[in-house]
Design a protein around this motif. Sequence first.
Motif, mmCIF file in Angstrom:
data_model
loop_
_atom_site.group_PDB
_atom_site.id
_atom_site.type_symbol
_atom_site.label_atom_id
_atom_site.label_comp_id
_atom_site.label_asym_id
_atom_site.label_seq_id
_atom_site.Cartn_x
_atom_site.Cartn_y
_atom_site.Cartn_z
ATOM 1 N N CYS A 1 0.989 -1.162 -0.007
ATOM 2 C CA CYS A 1 0.061 -0.001 -0.057
ATOM 3 C C CYS A 1 0.827 1.362 0.119
ATOM 4 N N GLY B 1 0.805 5.385 1.152
ATOM 5 C CA GLY B 1 0.072 6.219 1.773
ATOM 6 C C GLY B 1 0.260 7.778 1.517
ATOM 7 N N ARG C 1 -7.166 6.725 5.876
ATOM 8 C CA ARG C 1 -6.730 6.184 7.256
ATOM 9 C C ARG C 1 -5.971 7.399 7.767
ATOM 10 N N ARG D 1 -4.581 10.150 5.624
ATOM 11 C CA ARG D 1 -3.747 9.686 4.619
ATOM 12 C C ARG D 1 -4.788 9.013 3.548
ATOM 13 N N VAL E 1 -5.182 5.819 1.404
ATOM 14 C CA VAL E 1 -4.154 4.625 1.303
ATOM 15 C C VAL E 1 -4.531 3.892 0.069
ATOM 16 N N ASP F 1 -4.111 0.567 -2.283
ATOM 17 C CA ASP F 1 -3.633 -0.590 -2.278
ATOM 18 C C ASP F 1 -3.404 -0.941 -3.871
#
Length: 75
Positions: free
Chosen positions: A8, A10, A37, A40, A42, A44
Amino acid sequence: SPMVPSWCLGVLPRSGGADRLLERLAAGSFGVAAGARDNRLVLDLRGVFPRHDQLFLAAIRSATGDDSETESANG
């Protein structure tokens, strides 16, 4: 359910917050698995294959409002 390993990335937004950036990314034409989160975005990366690098970068540029060119890792 079992966890699937992934990488991931960020991203801390310059302005507007991660939720706003996530909304803009979701409205784009290239699907990117993402969430917010700790303020940030995030991303994937498990679904971003090398052949999609430029589409992924374009989606991020569009969501962030960045029109600048970024040189790819492949030159």
